[in-house]
Design an enzyme around this catalytic site. Structure first.
Site, mmCIF file in Angstrom:
data_model
loop_
_atom_site.group_PDB
_atom_site.id
_atom_site.type_symbol
_atom_site.label_atom_id
_atom_site.label_comp_id
_atom_site.label_asym_id
_atom_site.label_seq_id
_atom_site.Cartn_x
_atom_site.Cartn_y
_atom_site.Cartn_z
ATOM 1 N N TRP A 13 -29.230 22.905 37.626
ATOM 2 C CA TRP A 13 -29.348 21.508 38.046
ATOM 3 C C TRP A 13 -28.558 21.244 39.327
ATOM 4 O O TRP A 13 -29.067 20.619 40.257
ATOM 5 C CB TRP A 13 -28.883 20.600 36.918
ATOM 6 C CG TRP A 13 -29.066 19.130 37.127
ATOM 7 C CD1 TRP A 13 -28.177 18.145 36.806
ATOM 8 C CD2 TRP A 13 -30.213 18.447 37.676
ATOM 9 N NE1 TRP A 13 -28.689 16.908 37.131
ATOM 10 C CE2 TRP A 13 -29.936 17.066 37.666
ATOM 11 C CE3 TRP A 13 -31.436 18.883 38.188
ATOM 12 C CZ2 TRP A 13 -30.833 16.106 38.132
ATOM 13 C CZ3 TRP A 13 -32.341 17.931 38.660
ATOM 14 C CH2 TRP A 13 -32.037 16.567 38.627
ATOM 15 N N LYS A 191 -29.826 11.605 24.429
ATOM 16 C CA LYS A 191 -31.142 12.263 24.360
ATOM 17 C C LYS A 191 -31.011 13.766 24.156
ATOM 18 O O LYS A 191 -31.914 14.403 23.592
ATOM 19 C CB LYS A 191 -31.983 11.943 25.595
ATOM 20 C CG LYS A 191 -31.379 12.356 26.932
ATOM 21 C CD LYS A 191 -31.781 13.739 27.376
ATOM 22 C CE LYS A 191 -31.068 14.145 28.640
ATOM 23 N NZ LYS A 191 -31.413 15.497 29.084
ATOM 24 N N SER A 254 -36.437 22.389 28.298
ATOM 25 C CA SER A 254 -35.185 21.823 27.798
ATOM 26 C C SER A 254 -34.436 22.844 26.950
ATOM 27 O O SER A 254 -34.944 23.310 25.927
ATOM 28 C CB SER A 254 -35.468 20.569 26.965
ATOM 29 O OG SER A 254 -34.341 20.230 26.177
ATOM 30 N N ARG A 255 -33.221 23.169 27.355
ATOM 31 C CA ARG A 255 -32.403 24.102 26.577
ATOM 32 C C ARG A 255 -32.057 23.520 25.212
ATOM 33 O O ARG A 255 -31.977 24.254 24.221
ATOM 34 C CB ARG A 255 -31.124 24.446 27.349
ATOM 35 C CG ARG A 255 -31.374 25.151 28.666
ATOM 36 C CD ARG A 255 -30.097 25.698 29.254
ATOM 37 N NE ARG A 255 -29.172 24.660 29.662
ATOM 38 C CZ ARG A 255 -29.101 24.150 30.890
ATOM 39 N NH1 ARG A 255 -29.936 24.576 31.834
ATOM 40 N NH2 ARG A 255 -28.207 23.232 31.191
ATOM 41 N N ASN A 256 -31.846 22.204 25.160
ATOM 42 C CA ASN A 256 -31.521 21.564 23.885
ATOM 43 C C ASN A 256 -32.682 21.675 22.908
ATOM 44 O O ASN A 256 -32.485 21.977 21.729
ATOM 45 C CB ASN A 256 -31.162 20.091 24.125
ATOM 46 C CG ASN A 256 -29.905 19.940 24.943
ATOM 47 O OD1 ASN A 256 -28.803 20.151 24.465
ATOM 48 N ND2 ASN A 256 -30.065 19.589 26.216
#
Length: 332
Positions: A13, A191, A254-256
């Site tokens: 990022w 989130k 998304s890693r999450n």
């Protein structure tokens, strides 16, 4: 507008935002806390570790080793570290920042020891510095590859928000502004916890009905906590909350979400973290959100259930059963 920007944090990022600034023609220097990572970026002119899809940095983007020694060179500092390193980075900046310099943060989460908003941490440590937050639905790889993206810049100082908006915006990257820095931060942090829950549901093959319910009820939980902390209600339907929640819960970039998916497939927490092989912000953020919700007496069933899976060894199947069979209630 031509500025000199220091980017602290060379993950995917931070690198994507450094590229965006370089694409705009700004002079950008990026630093990783790992010396060998800086060496690689300096030698090869790319970030092979975190953003291998970009073969070569633009000429206006270079890595820097000892940023403290040349701090006076820069107009603004962009902090893009994991939330675990945010407070330490702000303390380092306090010791060397000049009066004309201000901070833009691209970090999502809460302070790991006090559970405070990151803007509060920055204001407490460097009280006379302007602070803006860049947040919203934005995967690093897509920003780096110049795919259309819309985000929000939040700051108590609307003029600094507008300045930051102009700093980043071009035909591929559109920034909106808001003064609701509380709501923007709460949405961007919570989130990540809900994305883990969405990943668990996907890993257990629960289907799109469950996915839609999770996003909708998850948004309601973000709203309840945000309002308690002083956010504006309009923020929750915008990019920093609904937009980021939709993105992070719905795509395996998304890693999450990936972490949650592996848990839903039956892997252990350690195995899932190892398989993601990168920072999973929602894993640590779950503690902060759980503690904040308890402190402010906010009922957040999805967050609480995810916390129990992560930290109380509750089986995901039991988590779902408890969520679906708890006391019936009115939607609002």
């Amino acid at each position: 507008m031509h500025k000199k920007i220091l980017v602290l944090g060379a993950g995917a990022w931070g690198t994507a935002l450094a590229l965006q600034l370089a694409y705009k023609g700004h002079e950008v220097r990026i630093n990783s806390w790992k010396a060998e990572h800086n060496d690689q970026m300096l030698a090869e002119g790319n970030n092979q570790k975190y953003l291998p899809s970009i073969e070569k940095f633009p000429d206006t983007l270079k890595a820097i080793q000892n940023w403290q020694a040349s701090i006076e060179y820069f107009d603004d500092i962009l902090v893009a570290t994991p939330s675990s390193g945010f407070k330490k980075t702000i303390f380092e900046l306090k010791d060397c920042m000049l009066p004309h310099q201000n901070i833009i943060s691209a970090t999502k989460g809460f302070c790991h020891d006090t559970y405070a908003l990151l803007s509060e941490i920055a204001e407490d440590i460097i009280p006379n510095t302007k602070f803006a937050l860049l947040t919203g639905p934005s995967f690093a790889k897509e920003v780096a590859n110049k795919l259309p993206t819309a985000v929000v810049v939040a700051s108590k100082d609307i003029e600094y928000a507008k300045y930051t908006q102009k700093l980043f915006s071009n035909e591929n990257f559109r920034c909106y502004t808001t003064t609701d820095i509380i709501g923007a931060q709460v949405g961007g942090a919570v989130k990540n916890v809900l994305a883990i829950a969405a990943g668990i549901a996907a890993g257990m093959d629960f289907g799109v009905n469950a996915h839609a319910a999770l996003i909708t009820r998850g948004l309601a939980e973000i709203k309840k906590l945000g309002l308690k902390l002083g956010a504006d209600v309009e923020t929750f339907m915008g990019l920093s909350c609904l937009g980021d929640l939709l993105l992070t819960c719905s795509d395996n970039q998304s890693r999450n979400r990936r972490f949650g998916y592996y848990l839903g497939q039956g892997m252990s927490i350690e195995e899932s973290l190892h398989k993601v092989n990168n920072v999973v912000e929602g894993y640590s953020t779950a503690i902060a959100v759980y503690k904040l919700a308890q402190k402010h007496e906010v009922d957040m069933p999805l967050v609480f259930a995810t916390y129990r899976v992560l930290y109380e060894n509750v089986d995901p199947k039991d988590m779902v059963r408890q969520l679906m069979t708890r006391q019936l209630k009115n939607e609002n």
